[in-house]
Design a protein around this motif. Structure first.
Motif, mmCIF file in Angstrom:
data_model
loop_
_atom_site.group_PDB
_atom_site.id
_atom_site.type_symbol
_atom_site.label_atom_id
_atom_site.label_comp_id
_atom_site.label_asym_id
_atom_site.label_seq_id
_atom_site.Cartn_x
_atom_site.Cartn_y
_atom_site.Cartn_z
ATOM 1 N N ARG A 270 0.842 -1.205 0.000
ATOM 2 C CA ARG A 270 0.000 0.000 0.000
ATOM 3 C C ARG A 270 0.882 1.262 0.000
ATOM 4 N N ILE A 271 1.978 1.181 0.733
ATOM 5 C CA ILE A 271 2.912 2.329 0.733
ATOM 6 C C ILE A 271 3.501 2.535 -0.664
ATOM 7 N N PHE A 272 3.937 1.437 -1.279
ATOM 8 C CA PHE A 272 4.504 1.532 -2.629
ATOM 9 C C PHE A 272 3.472 2.107 -3.602
ATOM 10 N N ALA A 273 2.244 1.598 -3.501
ATOM 11 C CA ALA A 273 1.189 2.002 -4.430
ATOM 12 C C ALA A 273 0.857 3.486 -4.283
ATOM 13 N N THR A 274 0.707 3.952 -3.044
ATOM 14 C CA THR A 274 0.356 5.364 -2.838
ATOM 15 C C THR A 274 1.513 6.282 -3.234
ATOM 16 N N ASP A 275 2.728 5.803 -3.070
ATOM 17 C CA ASP A 275 3.895 6.545 -3.542
ATOM 18 C C ASP A 275 3.826 6.713 -5.062
ATOM 19 N N ILE A 276 3.598 5.618 -5.778
ATOM 20 C CA ILE A 276 3.560 5.642 -7.246
ATOM 21 C C ILE A 276 2.401 6.511 -7.737
ATOM 22 N N LEU A 277 1.232 6.420 -7.075
ATOM 23 C CA LEU A 277 0.067 7.198 -7.503
ATOM 24 C C LEU A 277 0.303 8.700 -7.366
ATOM 25 N N GLY A 278 1.250 9.083 -6.531
ATOM 26 C CA GLY A 278 1.562 10.511 -6.394
ATOM 27 C C GLY A 278 2.146 11.118 -7.652
ATOM 28 N N SER A 279 2.568 10.262 -8.587
ATOM 29 C CA SER A 279 3.121 10.770 -9.849
ATOM 30 C C SER A 279 2.070 10.866 -10.951
ATOM 31 N N ILE A 280 0.808 10.518 -10.625
ATOM 32 C CA ILE A 280 -0.264 10.501 -11.630
ATOM 33 C C ILE A 280 -1.247 11.627 -11.339
ATOM 34 N N LYS A 281 -1.469 12.502 -12.284
ATOM 35 C CA LYS A 281 -2.438 13.595 -12.145
ATOM 36 C C LYS A 281 -3.776 13.104 -12.696
ATOM 37 N N ASN A 282 -4.613 12.536 -11.805
ATOM 38 C CA ASN A 282 -5.859 11.920 -12.225
ATOM 39 C C ASN A 282 -6.878 12.086 -11.101
ATOM 40 N N ALA A 283 -8.112 12.508 -11.447
ATOM 41 C CA ALA A 283 -9.128 12.780 -10.429
ATOM 42 C C ALA A 283 -9.453 11.554 -9.598
ATOM 43 N N SER A 284 -9.528 10.381 -10.246
ATOM 44 C CA SER A 284 -9.851 9.161 -9.510
ATOM 45 C C SER A 284 -8.756 8.821 -8.507
ATOM 46 N N VAL A 285 -7.524 9.142 -8.844
ATOM 47 C CA VAL A 285 -6.405 8.900 -7.935
ATOM 48 C C VAL A 285 -6.551 9.763 -6.688
ATOM 49 N N VAL A 286 -6.895 11.028 -6.859
ATOM 50 C CA VAL A 286 -7.053 11.940 -5.726
ATOM 51 C C VAL A 286 -8.119 11.411 -4.770
ATOM 52 N N GLN A 287 -9.214 10.962 -5.310
ATOM 53 C CA GLN A 287 -10.309 10.464 -4.470
ATOM 54 C C GLN A 287 -9.871 9.249 -3.656
ATOM 55 N N VAL A 288 -9.208 8.314 -4.328
ATOM 56 C CA VAL A 288 -8.749 7.100 -3.653
ATOM 57 C C VAL A 288 -7.741 7.437 -2.552
ATOM 58 N N LEU A 289 -6.805 8.335 -2.866
ATOM 59 C CA LEU A 289 -5.796 8.705 -1.878
ATOM 60 C C LEU A 289 -6.430 9.413 -0.682
ATOM 61 N N CYS A 290 -7.419 10.258 -0.936
ATOM 62 C CA CYS A 290 -8.093 10.945 0.170
ATOM 63 C C CYS A 290 -8.785 9.939 1.093
ATOM 64 N N GLU A 291 -9.412 8.943 0.506
ATOM 65 C CA GLU A 291 -10.058 7.901 1.320
ATOM 66 C C GLU A 291 -9.019 7.129 2.124
ATOM 67 N N ALA A 292 -7.886 6.825 1.487
ATOM 68 C CA ALA A 292 -6.833 6.094 2.182
ATOM 69 C C ALA A 292 -6.261 6.906 3.339
ATOM 70 N N LEU A 293 -6.144 8.213 3.122
ATOM 71 C CA LEU A 293 -5.616 9.084 4.170
ATOM 72 C C LEU A 293 -6.524 9.053 5.398
ATOM 73 N N GLU A 294 -7.808 8.929 5.178
ATOM 74 C CA GLU A 294 -8.760 8.942 6.282
ATOM 75 C C GLU A 294 -8.943 7.564 6.928
ATOM 76 N N HIS A 295 -8.854 6.494 6.130
ATOM 77 C CA HIS A 295 -9.286 5.191 6.646
ATOM 78 C C HIS A 295 -8.190 4.135 6.761
ATOM 79 N N ASP A 296 -7.026 4.317 6.098
ATOM 80 C CA ASP A 296 -6.029 3.250 6.176
ATOM 81 C C ASP A 296 -5.554 3.093 7.623
ATOM 82 N N PRO A 297 -5.501 1.842 8.114
ATOM 83 C CA PRO A 297 -5.138 1.620 9.527
ATOM 84 C C PRO A 297 -3.648 1.791 9.847
#
Length: 655
Positions: free
Chosen positions: A122-149
């Motif tokens: 999950r750390i690797f994935a969220t790191d890689i997604l930081g290089s992608i400018k995509n609305a769906s990515v932002v939404q997923v990352l925001c959810e992860a920021l709030e809910h990932d344990p």
């Protein structure tokens, strides 16, 4: 990563051949096949290429990396994702680096990893997604920021949102400021990168809810954002906190407003702000001190500020902290003259006195110069030298009496030199020429040079004649000075005197004379005769200087003298003559040059080779060919390079 993906091959390989070669035990064959797969964009090779990440050969791994980056596509992303689980950290890092570049080819597969059971994935994935400018990515990352344990995942998510810089994630980052400190740091950094009004509001609101350490991070972020909106709260923190947080607030306010706008603060605020800045000068951090000094440069008119800055000057290492030293001086110049600055002149600290001298020497107006002059006679020799040089640059006609006094009475060479240059070069006081001329006879070379510079700067005919009258003086240095002046003023007018100087018993006078003739006269028969005559001088420096003149002013009459110089007793004269003959491509001298080879030292031989390369032609090439088999490797290499130069030039002519 290598950059040789276009590695040449004898002929284009087929798909089957590439796949077979990728399975070879020969690393070179595998690398070549990987590059060929990249060149052809061969997607069918991807499964084999990715499997090769398990190779123990870094050469193969590098070639595979190049190939996968170039072929890319959805399949490449899906095949690389499992490599993230590889136990070899180097391989994992390479796979992450590739995915940062190509993950946009299959965003969904990367998003799926955000929900993986393994927190590392999950750390690797969220790191890689930081290089992608995509609305769906932002939404997923925001959810992860709030809910990932996992806190480390949330930390990485916040960093990635900062890389994306999408204002839509501000609300999620706001919630993250209530998270653990590790996540708070990343969230604050992300908000600072987004830099919009909403980010500033969130950071300001958080100041009263977080720990002192996080407060410090937020204040630093507000300073980086640079919004004036944060200044009132930051001003509150100056009195609310002390120590590091107050320092951070001070720096942030100065960064946001800029030094010049600090004066817009209210009188009481400005007074307090100044006191806090004075206190901050006790800090050791150089960056902090530079910012605080910038603030004091516009509001520090109180002598107490000058005193505090001078105290700072006592603590620094002038040999290492050069930038800070210069900042101190520039700040004191901005503040201007006051009694604390003058008091520094009697300090027992050498650096403090230097700071005071350089500050006063650079002040606008007369106050600084008056202080330097007032303390001048009591200064140490080093301080006097520093002061007089500053005064010579910044003084005007009102300071002439001061310089005349020291010209007449000082015994210190540097003071005399500065006075000469000020009165002669800057002020051009022709009436003081008699005082300046007497220094021409000084045994001190620096005083002599300064006096000559000052006298010539007067552009006065009588002064020039008095200088040239030294042509018959017993002292060779004074005759040389007279000859130099003749050439400097008008070599044609003084030609007869210069010609006479060519027979002077002192070589330095003869050298000066030929240089005056060589550089001061237009091309003429008389000039050529003098150059030819000088080539027969017994002193090698005269001959060497003459060849140098010929290199800039060559003509056919001078060639025989240069040819004669090829048998000179001094190797440097020989080499300089060779250089000139090569520069002008005098092909008639090639036989003579070739004859020199057997009896020359290595350094001269190397210059001969260089000269033959410049002149070119059949004879030169044949001579070089004979040197290629020399027992001296340096001669061999030089001859080979020279031959290549000749053949290359002939090829260019054919084109």
């Amino acid at each position: 990563m290598t950059d040789d993906q276009n590695l040449p091959v004898e002929e284009k390989m087929t798909e089957k051949e590439i796949l077979q070669a990728l399975d070879s035990d020969d690393a070179t064959v595998v690398r070549q096949a990987a590059f060929e797969a990249a060149n052809q964009g061969l997607k069918s090779a991807l499964p084999v290429l990715v499997k090769l990440f398990e190779s123990h050969s870094m050469g193969i791994i590098e070639a595979v990396e190049v190939a996968v980056r170039k072929i890319r596509g959805e399949e490449a992303v899906r095949l690389i994702i499992p490599v993230l689980r590889n136990e070899d950290a180097t391989v994992r890092n390479i796979s992450m680096d590739i995915l940062r570049e190509i993950a946009e080819d299959d965003v969904q597969s990367m998003i799926d990893l955000v929900y993986d059971e393994d927190p590392d994935i999950r750390i690797f994935a969220t790191d890689i997604l930081g290089s992608i400018k995509n609305a769906s990515v932002v939404q997923v990352l925001c959810e992860a920021l709030e809910h990932d344990p996992e806190v480390n995942v949330r930390y990485q998510v916040a960093i990635s949102l900062g890389e994306i810089k999408d204002p839509k994630c501000v609300e999620a980052l706001k919630k993250a400021i209530a998270d653990e400190e590790w996540v708070q740091y990343a969230a604050i950094g992300a908000l600072a990168k987004i830099r919009d009004t909403q980010s500033v509001d969130i950071l300001l609101q958080a100041l009263d809810t977080v720990s002192p350490l996080v407060v410090s991070i937020i204040i630093e972020a507000l300073g980086d954002i640079g919004s004036v909106k944060s200044v009132p709260r930051l001003l509150e923190y100056l009195s609310k906190w002390d120590g590091p947080i107050r320092i951070k607030a001070l720096k942030a306010i100065i960064q946001i407003l800029g030094p010049n706008a600090l004066n817009l603060l209210g009188a009481q605020q400005l007074y307090s702000f100044q006191e806090y800045m004075i206190e901050a000068l006790k800090e050791k951090d150089e960056e902090t001190l530079m910012v605080v000094l910038s603030g004091l440069s516009t509001v520090g008119l109180d002598p107490d500020v000058t005193k505090a800055i001078i105290e700072l000057g006592k603590r620094i290492d002038a040999n290492i902290q050069l930038e800070l030293l210069q900042k101190i001086i520039e700040t004191l110049k901005s503040i201007g003259y006051n009694e604390e600055l003058e008091a520094a002149f009697v300090s027992d600290n050498e650096l403090v006195r230097r700071i005071a001298i350089e500050t006063c020497g650079g002040l606008d107006g007369k106050a600084g110069r008056f202080v330097l002059k007032r303390h001048f006679d009591q200064m140490t020799p080093d301080d006097k030298n520093r002061s007089i040089n500053l005064l010579a640059v910044n003084s005007d006609e009102h300071d002439i009496p001061f310089f005349i006094n020291h010209l007449e009475n000082s015994q210190e060479p540097q003071v005399i030199c500065a006075a000469l240059r000020f009165l002669g070069v800057k002020q051009k006081r022709v009436d003081l020429a008699p005082k300046m001329i007497k220094f021409l006879e000084s045994e001190d070379q620096n005083i002599h040079d300064a006096a000559l510079e000052a006298c010539l700067a007067l552009e006065d005919e009588d002064t020039v004649y008095k200088i040239t009258a030294y042509k018959d003086n017993e002292r060779a240095d004074l005759r040389k000075m007279a000859v130099y002046t003749m050439g400097y003023i008008n070599a044609e007018f003084f030609f007869q005197d210069l010609a006479t100087a060519m027979d002077d018993k002192d070589a330095s006078v003869r050298k000066t004379a030929i240089e005056a003739i060589g550089y001061g006269l237009p091309e003429s028969e008389a000039k050529n005769k003098m150059l030819i005559f000088a080539m027969q001088d017994e002193d090698k420096d005269v001959r060497l200087s003459t060849v140098g003149i010929m290199s800039e002013q060559m003509n056919s009459e001078l060639v025989p003298s240069l040819v004669t110089a090829l048998s000179d007793s001094d190797d440097w004269v020989k080499m300089r003559a060779l250089e000139v003959l090569g520069l002008y491509k005098i092909d008639s001298v090639v036989p003579t040059i070739i004859e020199m080879i057997p009896n020359s030292e290595q350094l001269v031989k190397l210059k001969i080779i260089e000269t033959l390369a410049l002149i070119g032609g059949d004879q030169a090439f044949q001579a070089l060919l004979g040197l290629v088999s020399s027992g001296d490797s340096a001669i061999q290499q030089a001859a080979q390079v020279a031959m290549e130069s000749i053949t290359r030039e002939l090829g260019e002519e054919d084109e």
